[in-house]
Design a protein around this motif. Structure first.
Motif, short mmCIF file in Angstrom:
data_model
loop_
_atom_site.label_atom_id
_atom_site.label_comp_id
_atom_site.label_asym_id
_atom_site.label_seq_id
_atom_site.Cartn_x
_atom_site.Cartn_y
_atom_site.Cartn_z
N PHE A 82 31.33 39.38 33.90
CA PHE A 82 31.80 38.01 34.05
C PHE A 82 32.36 37.42 32.75
O PHE A 82 32.95 36.34 32.78
CB PHE A 82 30.65 37.11 34.54
N THR A 83 32.17 38.13 31.64
CA THR A 83 32.60 37.62 30.35
C THR A 83 33.23 38.73 29.54
O THR A 83 32.62 39.79 29.34
CB THR A 83 31.42 37.03 29.56
N ASP A 84 34.43 38.49 29.05
CA ASP A 84 35.11 39.44 28.17
C ASP A 84 34.66 39.18 26.74
O ASP A 84 34.94 38.11 26.18
CB ASP A 84 36.62 39.28 28.30
N GLY A 92 35.96 43.59 29.94
CA GLY A 92 34.81 44.00 30.72
C GLY A 92 34.95 43.72 32.20
O GLY A 92 34.70 44.61 33.04
N PRO A 93 35.36 42.50 32.60
CA PRO A 93 35.55 42.22 34.04
C PRO A 93 36.58 43.13 34.69
O PRO A 93 36.41 43.55 35.83
CB PRO A 93 35.99 40.76 34.05
N VAL A 94 37.67 43.44 33.95
CA VAL A 94 38.69 44.32 34.51
C VAL A 94 38.16 45.74 34.66
O VAL A 94 38.42 46.42 35.66
CB VAL A 94 39.96 44.29 33.63
N VAL A 95 37.41 46.22 33.67
CA VAL A 95 36.83 47.57 33.74
C VAL A 95 35.89 47.67 34.94
O VAL A 95 35.93 48.66 35.69
CB VAL A 95 36.10 47.92 32.43
N PHE A 96 35.04 46.66 35.14
CA PHE A 96 34.11 46.69 36.28
C PHE A 96 34.90 46.76 37.59
O PHE A 96 34.59 47.56 38.47
CB PHE A 96 33.21 45.47 36.26
N ALA A 97 35.91 45.90 37.73
CA ALA A 97 36.69 45.88 38.96
C ALA A 97 37.42 47.20 39.18
O ALA A 97 37.48 47.71 40.30
CB ALA A 97 37.69 44.72 38.92
N ALA A 98 37.98 47.78 38.09
CA ALA A 98 38.70 49.05 38.22
C ALA A 98 37.77 50.17 38.66
O ALA A 98 38.12 50.99 39.52
CB ALA A 98 39.37 49.40 36.89
N CYS A 99 36.57 50.22 38.08
CA CYS A 99 35.60 51.24 38.47
C CYS A 99 35.18 51.06 39.92
O CYS A 99 35.02 52.05 40.66
CB CYS A 99 34.38 51.19 37.56
N PHE A 100 35.00 49.83 40.34
CA PHE A 100 34.66 49.54 41.74
C PHE A 100 35.72 50.12 42.67
O PHE A 100 35.41 50.78 43.66
CB PHE A 100 34.53 48.03 41.93
N ALA A 133 38.65 42.78 48.77
CA ALA A 133 37.59 42.61 47.78
C ALA A 133 38.09 42.97 46.38
O ALA A 133 37.75 42.31 45.39
CB ALA A 133 36.39 43.48 48.15
N SER A 134 38.92 44.01 46.28
CA SER A 134 39.46 44.42 44.98
C SER A 134 40.36 43.35 44.40
O SER A 134 40.28 43.03 43.20
CB SER A 134 40.23 45.73 45.14
N VAL A 135 41.21 42.76 45.23
CA VAL A 135 42.08 41.67 44.76
C VAL A 135 41.25 40.50 44.26
O VAL A 135 41.56 39.90 43.21
CB VAL A 135 43.03 41.23 45.90
N LEU A 136 40.19 40.17 44.96
CA LEU A 136 39.33 39.06 44.55
C LEU A 136 38.65 39.36 43.22
O LEU A 136 38.54 38.47 42.34
CB LEU A 136 38.28 38.80 45.63
N LEU A 137 38.17 40.59 43.02
CA LEU A 137 37.51 40.94 41.76
C LEU A 137 38.48 40.92 40.59
O LEU A 137 38.16 40.41 39.51
CB LEU A 137 36.85 42.32 41.88
N PHE A 138 39.66 41.47 40.78
CA PHE A 138 40.66 41.43 39.71
C PHE A 138 41.10 39.99 39.43
O PHE A 138 41.34 39.62 38.28
CB PHE A 138 41.86 42.30 40.07
N SER A 139 41.19 39.19 40.48
CA SER A 139 41.53 37.78 40.28
C SER A 139 40.45 37.06 39.48
O SER A 139 40.75 36.27 38.58
CB SER A 139 41.72 37.08 41.63
N ALA A 140 39.18 37.36 39.80
CA ALA A 140 38.08 36.76 39.04
C ALA A 140 38.11 37.18 37.58
O ALA A 140 37.68 36.43 36.69
CB ALA A 140 36.75 37.15 39.67
N ALA A 141 38.64 38.38 37.31
CA ALA A 141 38.66 38.89 35.94
C ALA A 141 39.74 38.25 35.08
O ALA A 141 39.58 38.12 33.86
CB ALA A 141 38.85 40.41 35.96
N VAL A 142 40.87 37.82 35.69
CA VAL A 142 42.01 37.38 34.87
C VAL A 142 42.51 35.97 35.19
O VAL A 142 43.10 35.31 34.32
CB VAL A 142 43.18 38.37 35.02
N VAL A 143 42.30 35.47 36.40
CA VAL A 143 42.94 34.21 36.80
C VAL A 143 42.23 32.97 36.26
O VAL A 143 42.90 32.08 35.70
CB VAL A 143 43.06 34.14 38.34
N PRO A 144 40.90 32.81 36.41
CA PRO A 144 40.27 31.54 35.99
C PRO A 144 40.55 31.16 34.54
O PRO A 144 40.74 29.98 34.22
CB PRO A 144 38.78 31.80 36.23
N GLN A 145 40.55 32.15 33.63
CA GLN A 145 40.78 31.87 32.22
C GLN A 145 42.18 31.31 31.97
O GLN A 145 42.41 30.58 31.00
CB GLN A 145 40.58 33.14 31.38
N ARG A 146 43.11 31.66 32.85
CA ARG A 146 44.49 31.18 32.69
C ARG A 146 44.72 29.83 33.38
O ARG A 146 45.66 29.11 33.04
CB ARG A 146 45.47 32.22 33.25
#
Length: 403
Positions: A82-84, A92-100, A133-146
Motif C-alpha cells: 500500500f506504500t511505495d 512495492g504496490p506495482v510489484v505486488f499487483a504484478a506478482c498477483f 481485479a488486476s486493473v483495480l490493483l494496478f489502479s490502486a498502485a498508481v492512480v490515487p497518488q496522482r
C-alpha cells in the motif's frame, strides 16, 4: 512440492502481521486483512489445482517452482503493498499487483493443461474477474497518488480499490456452482487445509519468537511465551481433534460431484476467516511481547492498548466463530460442541473491557486459560461420541476412499 510451496506462506503470513503493525490502526488492520484475502485466494486456487494433478512430475513441477518464486516476491512485497517506500526501487504496490497477475495467469495455463476438456466458457469465467481485479490493483498502485495530495484520501482510495478487487476475486465463485473442478482425493484436500492452519499457527509462534530476540529473559517474558504456546496448542486441538476428522469423512463418503460445494464453502471460504483470526491473534501476541520489550523496568505492569486487545481476543473469537461455520456447513456430527464454542467466542469479546484493566501478560494468561477450558469442556461434552468418531476414522484410514 506443495509443502515447499506452503513454506512461502510462512513468510507471507509474517509479512501480513508486519503490515498491520507498521500501521497499527483500524485502517492498517483492514489493509492487512485485504492483503491476506488475496494471498489466501492465491493459495486456494493452487490447492484446487494440486488435487487434480500430480505436482511432482514434468511441467507441473517446474511451473510450481516458478510460482513459488513469484509468490515469494509477492510475500516480500506485502509490507509495501500500500506504500511505495523507495525512490529508485521498483514500486512495492506495482510489484505486488504484478506478482498477483503472474501467479494467476500461470494457474490459468496449468488449469488448461491439467484439465484438457476445460471449456472456453470456464476459462472466460475465470479470466474475466482476474482481469478486473488486476486493473483495480494496478489502479490502486498508481492512480490515487496522482489524483490526491491528502494522505487520507490516498489511503482511503487505495483501500476502496483493494476492497473491490477482493470482492471481484471471490464473488463469482459464490454464484457459479462449479468452475469445472472436482475433489479427486478428499484426504489430500483435508490434509492440505490442515497443514496451512498449522502454518498459520506456527507463524504466530515465529512472530513472538522473533520479537523476543534480544529481550532479557524476565519472568513476564517467559510467562508470555508459555501462554502463547498454550493458546496456539488449544486452537490447534479445537481444529484437529474431532471436527477436522468428521469433515474429512463427510468428503470421503460423498461422491466426487458432491464434494465441490463442501470444498468451496467449508474450506476455500470459511478457512479464510479462520486464518484471519490467527493473524489477528499473532498481532496481539506480538504487541504483548513488544510491551515487555519496551518496558523493561516494570514489564509485569504494562497494559495492552485497546486495539491490541481487540486483535488478541477478537482474533481468537473470530477463529472459533469461523470454525463453528465450518462445522455447520460440512458435518452434522458432534453438534453438541457448537454451543460451548459460541459461548466462549461471546465471552472473549465480553472480556475485552475487563482485560483492558489487566497487565498485558495477565490478559494473555486469561486468554490461554479460557481456550484451555474450552478444550476440556469439549472433551467432556463430546464424551464417548468423540472416541467412536476417532476410532472409526482410524479404521477408515485403512480403506480406500469412496466413489
Amino acid at each position: 512440492m506443495e509443502l515447499f510451496f506452503d513454506l512461502v506462506f510462512v513468510l507471507a503470513f509474517i509479512q501480513v502481521v508486519a503490515l498491520m503493525e507498521d500501521d497499527f490502526t483500524a485502517h492498517g488492520v483492514l489493509n492487512g486483512m485485504l492483503a491476506l484475502a488475496l494471498l489466501w485466494s492465491t493459495w486456494s486456487i493452487y490447492a484446487w489445482l494440486g488435487n487434480s494433478l500430480q505436482a511432482r512430475v514434468g511441467l507441473i513441477r517446474i511451473a510450481l517452482l516458478f510460482v513459488a518464486v513469484v509468490t515469494l516476491v509477492m510475500a516480500v512485497a506485502v509490507r509495501q503493498a500500500f506504500t511505495d517506500i523507495g525512490s529508485i526501487a521498483f514500486s512495492g504496490p506495482v510489484v505486488f499487483a504484478a506478482c498477483f497477475v503472474i501467479v494467476r495467469l500461470v494457474h490459468l495455463a496449468l488449469r488448461w493443461y491439467a484439465v484438457p476438456d476445460t471449456r472456453p466458457r470456464i476459462v472466460l469465467l475465470v479470466a474475466a474477474p482476474l482481469f478486473v481485479a488486476s486493473v483495480l490493483l494496478f489502479s490502486a498502485a498508481v492512480v490515487p497518488q496522482r489524483l490526491f495530495h491528502d494522505p487520507w484520501l490516498i489511503n482511503a482510495t487505495q483501500t476502496g480499490l483493494w476492497t473491490l478487487a477482493v470482492i471481484i476475486d471471490y464473488g463469482p465463485a459464490l454464484v457459479i456452482r462449479s468452475w469445472g473442478w472436482h475433489i479427486i482425493s478428499a484426504r489430500h484436500w483435508a490434509e492440505r487445509h490442515g497443514l496451512i492452519v498449522l502454518v498459520a499457527l506456527g507463524e504466530s509462534l515465529i512472530a513472538v519468537g522473533l520479537t523476543s530476540s534480544g529481550v532479557p529473559m524476565t519472568g513476564p517474558l517467559i510467562a508470555a511465551l508459555v501462554f502463547t504456546i498454550v493458546t496456539a496448542a488449544a486452537l490447534g486441538w479445537i481444529y484437529f481433534d474431532v471436527v477436522a476428522i468428521a469433515a474429512e469423512r463427510t468428503l470421503i463418503q460423498n461422491s466426487v460431484q458432491h464434494r465441490v460445494a463442501y470444498a468451496r464453502d467449508a474450506y476455500s471460504y470459511l478457512h479464510l476467516p479462520m486464518i484471519a483470526g490467527i493473524m489477528l491473534l499473532a498481532l496481539g501476541l506480538h504487541k504483548v511481547v513488544t510491551i515487555i520489550k519496551d518496558d523493561e523496568l516494570h514489564p509485569s505492569a504494562a497494559h495492552l492498548e485497546s486495539l491490541g486487545l481487540y486483535a488478541l481476543y477478537g482474533g481468537a473469537a473470530l477463529f472459533l466463530l469461523s470454525h463453528v461455520g465450518f462445522q455447520l456447513r460440512i458435518t452434522r456430527l458432534l453438534r453438541r460442541i457448537i454451543w460451548p464454542r459460541l459461548i466462549i467466542a461471546v465471552l472473549l469479546v465480553a472480556l475485552i473491557p475487563a482485560a483492558d484493566q489487566l497487565p498485558a501478560v495477565v490478559a494473555l494468561g486469561l486468554l490461554a486459560a479460557v481456550c484451555v477450558s474450552l478444550v476440556i469442556t469439549e472433551v467432556l461434552v463430546a464424551g464417548g461420541r468423540r472416541k467412536e468418531l476417532r476410532e472409526a476414522a482410524l479404521a477408515e484410514d485403512l480403506r480406500p476412499e469412496g466413489p
